[in-house]
Design a protein around this motif. Sequence first.
Motif, PDB file in Angstrom:
ATOM      1  N   PHE A  63       0.874  -1.169   0.000  1.00 19.83           N
ATOM      2  CA  PHE A  63       0.000   0.000   0.000  1.00 19.83           C
ATOM      3  C   PHE A  63       0.909   1.217   0.000  1.00 19.83           C
ATOM      4  CE2 PHE A  63       0.605  -1.378   4.367  1.00 19.83           C
ATOM      5  CZ  PHE A  63       1.043  -0.222   4.983  1.00 19.83           C
ATOM      6  N   THR A  64       0.336   2.375  -0.269  1.00 12.66           N
ATOM      7  CA  THR A  64       1.095   3.625  -0.267  1.00 12.66           C
ATOM      8  C   THR A  64       0.641   4.474   0.899  1.00 12.66           C
ATOM      9  OG1 THR A  64       1.285   3.568  -2.667  1.00 12.66           O
ATOM     10  CG2 THR A  64       1.674   5.690  -1.598  1.00 12.66           C
ATOM     11  N   VAL A  89      -1.995  12.282   7.117  1.00 14.11           N
ATOM     12  CA  VAL A  89      -1.763  10.895   6.726  1.00 14.11           C
ATOM     13  C   VAL A  89      -2.810  10.456   5.700  1.00 14.11           C
ATOM     14  CG1 VAL A  89      -1.653   8.501   7.537  1.00 14.11           C
ATOM     15  CG2 VAL A  89      -0.751  10.356   8.969  1.00 14.11           C
ATOM     16  N   ARG A  90      -2.326   9.890   4.612  1.00 17.66           N
ATOM     17  CA  ARG A  90      -3.188   9.335   3.574  1.00 17.66           C
ATOM     18  C   ARG A  90      -2.662   7.959   3.201  1.00 17.66           C
ATOM     19  NH1 ARG A  90      -0.946  13.492   0.611  1.00 17.66           N
ATOM     20  NH2 ARG A  90       0.241  13.460   2.493  1.00 17.66           N
ATOM     21  N   ILE A  91      -3.554   6.999   3.066  1.00 16.13           N
ATOM     22  CA  ILE A  91      -3.163   5.646   2.693  1.00 16.13           C
ATOM     23  C   ILE A  91      -3.997   5.226   1.494  1.00 16.13           C
ATOM     24  CG2 ILE A  91      -2.996   3.232   3.433  1.00 16.13           C
ATOM     25  CD1 ILE A  91      -2.734   4.269   6.321  1.00 16.13           C
ATOM     26  N   ASP A  94      -5.230  -0.143  -3.838  1.00 24.15           N
ATOM     27  CA  ASP A  94      -6.213  -0.433  -4.879  1.00 24.15           C
ATOM     28  C   ASP A  94      -7.246   0.686  -4.940  1.00 24.15           C
ATOM     29  OD1 ASP A  94      -4.864  -2.827  -5.395  1.00 24.15           O
ATOM     30  OD2 ASP A  94      -6.027  -3.866  -3.857  1.00 24.15           O
ATOM     31  N   ARG A  95      -8.509   0.372  -4.754  1.00 20.94           N
ATOM     32  CA  ARG A  95      -9.570   1.381  -4.838  1.00 20.94           C
ATOM     33  C   ARG A  95      -9.964   1.937  -3.474  1.00 20.94           C
ATOM     34  NH1 ARG A  95     -10.696  -2.647  -8.477  1.00 20.94           N
ATOM     35  NH2 ARG A  95     -10.594  -1.944 -10.617  1.00 20.94           N
ATOM     36  N   LYS A  96      -9.181   1.618  -2.482  1.00 19.57           N
ATOM     37  CA  LYS A  96      -9.465   2.085  -1.127  1.00 19.57           C
ATOM     38  C   LYS A  96      -8.495   3.195  -0.753  1.00 19.57           C
ATOM     39  CE  LYS A  96      -8.867  -2.211  -0.106  1.00 19.57           C
ATOM     40  NZ  LYS A  96      -9.005  -2.750  -1.445  1.00 19.57           N
ATOM     41  N   SER A  97      -8.998   4.133   0.064  1.00 15.30           N
ATOM     42  CA  SER A  97      -8.124   5.190   0.570  1.00 15.30           C
ATOM     43  C   SER A  97      -8.604   5.605   1.944  1.00 15.30           C
ATOM     44  CB  SER A  97      -8.120   6.385  -0.380  1.00 15.30           C
ATOM     45  OG  SER A  97      -9.400   6.972  -0.424  1.00 15.30           O
ATOM     46  N   GLU A 173       2.921   6.620  -7.306  1.00 13.82           N
ATOM     47  CA  GLU A 173       2.702   6.703  -5.855  1.00 13.82           C
ATOM     48  C   GLU A 173       2.804   8.146  -5.355  1.00 13.82           C
ATOM     49  OE1 GLU A 173       1.494   4.168  -4.639  1.00 13.82           O
ATOM     50  OE2 GLU A 173       2.065   2.760  -6.182  1.00 13.82           O
ATOM     51  N   GLU A 174       3.816   8.876  -5.790  1.00  9.84           N
ATOM     52  CA  GLU A 174       3.963  10.257  -5.333  1.00  9.84           C
ATOM     53  C   GLU A 174       2.861  11.146  -5.878  1.00  9.84           C
ATOM     54  OE1 GLU A 174       7.666  12.078  -4.841  1.00  9.84           O
ATOM     55  OE2 GLU A 174       8.723  10.187  -4.587  1.00  9.84           O
ATOM     56  N   ALA A 175       2.400  10.886  -7.079  1.00  9.88           N
ATOM     57  CA  ALA A 175       1.305  11.673  -7.644  1.00  9.88           C
ATOM     58  C   ALA A 175       0.023  11.440  -6.848  1.00  9.88           C
ATOM     59  CB  ALA A 175       1.097  11.323  -9.105  1.00  9.88           C
ATOM     60  N   ARG A 176      -0.196  10.201  -6.412  1.00  9.11           N
ATOM     61  CA  ARG A 176      -1.382   9.923  -5.574  1.00  9.11           C
ATOM     62  C   ARG A 176      -1.306  10.732  -4.292  1.00  9.11           C
ATOM     63  NH1 ARG A 176      -3.016   3.667  -5.178  1.00  9.11           N
ATOM     64  NH2 ARG A 176      -5.139   4.436  -5.373  1.00  9.11           N
ATOM     65  N   CYS A 177      -0.125  10.824  -3.692  1.00  7.94           N
ATOM     66  CA  CYS A 177       0.018  11.570  -2.437  1.00  7.94           C
ATOM     67  C   CYS A 177      -0.210  13.054  -2.640  1.00  7.94           C
ATOM     68  CB  CYS A 177       1.413  11.346  -1.854  1.00  7.94           C
ATOM     69  SG  CYS A 177       1.658   9.669  -1.237  1.00  7.94           S
ATOM     70  N   LYS A 178       0.307  13.593  -3.691  1.00 12.40           N
ATOM     71  CA  LYS A 178       0.186  15.035  -3.924  1.00 12.40           C
ATOM     72  C   LYS A 178      -1.216  15.424  -4.361  1.00 12.40           C
ATOM     73  CE  LYS A 178       4.988  15.755  -4.961  1.00 12.40           C
ATOM     74  NZ  LYS A 178       5.990  16.063  -5.981  1.00 12.40           N
TER      75      LYS A 178
END
Length: 181
Positions: A63-64, A89-91, A94-97, A173-178
Motif C-alpha cells: 500500500f502507499t 496521513v493518507r493511505i 487499490d480502490r481504497k483510501s 505513488e507520489e502523484a497519488r500523495c500530492k
Amino acid sequence: MRFRTGLLVAAALFMQASVSGAAQKKADGAPRSPVTVTSDTMEARSGEGRVVFKGNVVAVEDFTLCSDELHVTYGDGSDIKSIEASGNVRIFQDRKSSTSARAVYDRAERVIVLTGEPHLRQCSDSVRGEKITVYLDQENALVEGGDGGRVRAVIMPNKDCPENDAPEKYASEEARCKGTR
C-alpha cells in the motif's frame, strides 16, 4: 461508550484487500516485501533503532502511505517492527483510501490503527469514527466511535468506481500523495 456497529461496513470496504495486494510473508510471519520511503530529509537514530523521515513522505509496501513525518522502528535484527506516520496521513491501496492525523502500522501483525478523525473510502462508500483498526490479512476492520462519538457510514446504492474501467491507469505513488491533500 464504544460503537462497533461499523465493523461490518468497514470489513466490506476492505474485502479483497489482502487477496489482491498483501505482502508476502516470511515463515516467521513478517512481511518480506521491501518498504521504499522517499522524503525531504532522513535522520538515522542508531541508538534508538529508529529512522525519522520528514517532509513529503511517501512509503510504499503493498500500500502507499503519505504523511508529513514517518518514524520507522526496527525490532531485533534488521526487520522493521513498526511504522508511525503523523500529519496529513493518507493511505492508498487499490480502490481504497483513508485519511487521518496519525497511523501506526504493526508490520509483523499487519495491522494499521488510524486515529485523529479517520475516514475510509472505497469507491463512493465511506465510514468515519474515532479510531479505525484495519487487519490487512484477515480482511476485517473495526471502527470505534469513541467516548460519546458515533460511527458514521455512507453506503451508496450505485458504486462510483472510475478505476473499474481502467485499473492500469493508477497514478504514480507520489502523484497519488500530492493529489489528495
